[in-house]
Design an enzyme around this catalytic site. Structure first.
Site, PDB file in Angstrom:
ATOM      1  N   GLU A 258     -41.664  34.459 -36.272  1.00 12.27           N
ATOM      2  CA  GLU A 258     -40.587  35.267 -35.718  1.00 12.27           C
ATOM      3  C   GLU A 258     -41.147  36.439 -34.910  1.00 12.27           C
ATOM      4  O   GLU A 258     -42.020  37.163 -35.372  1.00 12.27           O
ATOM      5  CB  GLU A 258     -39.717  35.787 -36.874  1.00 12.27           C
ATOM      6  CG  GLU A 258     -38.597  36.713 -36.471  1.00 12.27           C
ATOM      7  CD  GLU A 258     -37.895  37.311 -37.676  1.00 12.27           C
ATOM      8  OE1 GLU A 258     -36.781  37.828 -37.515  1.00 12.27           O
ATOM      9  OE2 GLU A 258     -38.468  37.258 -38.796  1.00 12.27           O
ATOM     10  N   LYS A 317     -30.891  33.325 -33.228  1.00  8.09           N
ATOM     11  CA  LYS A 317     -30.523  33.512 -34.627  1.00  8.09           C
ATOM     12  C   LYS A 317     -29.037  33.844 -34.722  1.00  8.09           C
ATOM     13  O   LYS A 317     -28.556  34.792 -34.099  1.00  8.09           O
ATOM     14  CB  LYS A 317     -31.367  34.639 -35.235  1.00  8.09           C
ATOM     15  CG  LYS A 317     -31.142  34.870 -36.712  1.00  8.09           C
ATOM     16  CD  LYS A 317     -32.055  35.972 -37.233  1.00  8.09           C
ATOM     17  CE  LYS A 317     -31.893  36.178 -38.716  1.00  8.09           C
ATOM     18  NZ  LYS A 317     -32.770  37.263 -39.228  1.00  8.09           N
ATOM     19  N   CYS A 362     -35.970  33.454 -39.926  1.00 10.48           N
ATOM     20  CA  CYS A 362     -36.039  34.387 -41.043  1.00 10.48           C
ATOM     21  C   CYS A 362     -35.079  34.015 -42.163  1.00 10.48           C
ATOM     22  O   CYS A 362     -35.103  32.907 -42.680  1.00 10.48           O
ATOM     23  CB  CYS A 362     -35.805  35.803 -40.538  1.00 10.48           C
ATOM     24  SG  CYS A 362     -36.194  37.084 -41.750  1.00 10.48           S
TER      25      CYS A 362
END
Length: 490
Positions: A258, A317, A362
């Protein structure tokens, strides 16, 4: 509150499971002896506050990375988050009082605990961290066996069984024998499934996990971006060389964590080409980066770059971390230097050579039943993350436990690239294929196994543990103690 804090010892990475029956029994005793439902709710609240403060202590480490600005948050980071989660533990403490003591009360408590725990996905953008079902994710073969029922009931179903067993052992010798028989059946199912499941025919690629080990202070300071970029290029070359020797003839993709790329990848053609030169021989590079849409919206993204350096696919995301990536609207003052924008939702990339892959950024991986689209089932899962915020603590290890559980639930292998660790890959039954430990730079090529056919949980999702929890609650309320005869009373 102390009982709740001690109960957290059963969670990853300690797995001190024997403490859980004692601590849940303490809560149940307080709840059933409370003078009113309000008092019972308060007991549950204090238990939840202790459980989540102890289980999330590592959140303080994230504040310490910017302690000069947010020093005042240090003592309240973990307790503040626990304060929001604690009311969920009050639900079973209240509802269990609707049933008679004994097994009826145990069933209501377990069903209500699981049902309320599942409701944590609706808190802001959701925070279902540390479900009690994670106590079964023991390291090694033992954990592989114990996790297999999650392929049917998910981690929430494991929570339900864990709470029933923890409180059931206090109901006498017959109850202990019943719990023991259920546990033997559980283990038997796990062994049978590990020995009997057969993969589908598709051969997944080799994934080179690249772990740069860039500290959060380095990332925030942005003092030497060229050195960070060069570190990732060097590690990619090393990993690709190892992969081509170990897995000749197989398609290879490499994965950066990430925000590993210290810029805007989609706007930097030269750097994309440099990345693919370092990864020569790779079918794709899967790179974590930020993205700016040019209209003031920033996204936490992962992009697939082809051998020519072109962006073949991108994912933004879609589930953001509350208080970390966005600020809830009810807070009247600014606590974040910048806020991100959520993406459109889960995606499945269909990339020639490496198959269908579902990218997750994540903490998106902690959402049971919400990591892969059912209408576009992937062949494998990719999780890119940066756990440097949380230091060498329980946090990254609890995060990794969620990664392993998702593999079992979905019947899909999963590869995880983490900035400071722990980078790892798991097969579709949750068996670990390899890892890079915490705090070390390195690269690790892993040949992902084939996916399994869709599991029961992959087909029906959280509907199964929801129905099981409701069934326990209704069964417990419906049960009545046997009436004793008048003659016996005399």
């Amino acid at each position: 509150m102390l009982a709740g804090a001690c109960a957290a010892l059963a969670l990853p990475p300690l797995y001190l499971v024997p403490v859980l029956p004692v601590m849940l029994f303490v809560l149940l005793r307080f709840a059933e002896s409370a003078r009113s439902w309000r008092a019972a709710a308060l007991y549950g609240f204090w238990f939840g506050l202790g459980l989540h403060t102890a289980g999330l202590y590592w959140l303080t480490n994230a504040i310490l990375t910017r302690v000069d600005t947010f020093w005042w948050v240090v003592p309240i980071a973990a307790p503040g988050c626990a304060l929001l989660l604690a009311p969920f533990a009050a639900v079973p403490a209240v509802l269990c009082r609707l049933a008679p003591s004994g097994w009826p009360r145990v069933l209501v408590f377990a069903g209500a605990w699981t049902f309320a725990d599942m409701g944590r996905v609706f808190l802001f953008t959701g925070f279902p961290w540390n479900p009690l079902g994670s106590i079964w994710e023991w390291p090694g073969r033992a954990g592989d066996v114990l996790m297999q029922p999650a392929s049917i009931v998910g981690v929430d179903g494991l929570t339900l069984f864990g709470v029933v067993a923890a409180l059931g052992v206090w109901q006498g010798w017959r109850a202990i024998a019943l719990v023991a028989c259920a546990f033997v059946a559980w283990v038997g199912f796990g062994i049978w499934r590990l020995d009997s499941v057969r993969p589908v025919s598709f051969v997944n690629p080799v994934v080179v996990l690249v772990q740069g080990n860039v500290s959060e202070s380095e990332k925030l300071a942005r003092s030497d971006l060229v050195a960070v970029f060069q570190r990732y290029l060097d590690l990619t070359r090393q990993g690709m060389a190892q992969a081509q020797v170990r897995y000749p003839g197989r398609a290879i993709a490499f994965a950066w964590p990430e925000t590993a790329f210290p810029g805007l990848l989609d706007e930097d053609t030269l750097d994309r080409q440099a990345i693919m030169r370092a990864g020569e021989g790779a079918t794709y590079g899967l790179i974590g980066t930020l993205r700016d849409d040019g209209r003031g919206h920033w996204f936490n993204s992962v992009m697939a770059v082809d051998p020519r350096g072109a962006v073949a696919a991108a994912y933004d995301k879609s589930t953001l971390v509350p208080f970390g990536e966005y600020q809830p609207a009810f807070i009247p003052f600014n606590i974040l230097p910048a806020q991100l924008t959520p993406g459109a939702g889960l995606k499945t990339w269909h990339l020639p050579g490496i198959g269908a892959v579902a990218p997750l950024v994540c903490y998106e991986v902690i959402f049971s039943g919400h990591v892969a689209r059912r209408d576009a089932r992937p062949d494998w899962l990719l999780n890119v993350t940066n756990d440097a915020w949380y230091g060498n603590s329980a946090g990254p290890r609890q995060h990794l436990a969620s990664v392993r559980m998702r593999a079992v639930e979905e019947g899909l292998p999963i590869a995880r690239a983490a900035n400071t660790g722990i980078s790892a890959a798991y097969g579709p039954t949750g068996h670990e294929l390899g890892r890079l430990g915490w705090g070390v730079p390195g690269s690790l090529p892993i040949g992902l196994p084939s996916p399994l056919p869709p599991t029961v949980f992959a087909r029906f999702g959280r509907l199964i543990p929801i129905l099981l929890s409701l069934l326990c609650i209704l069964a417990g309320i419906a049960m009545r103690p046997r009436k004793t005869s008048r003659l016996k009373n005399y």
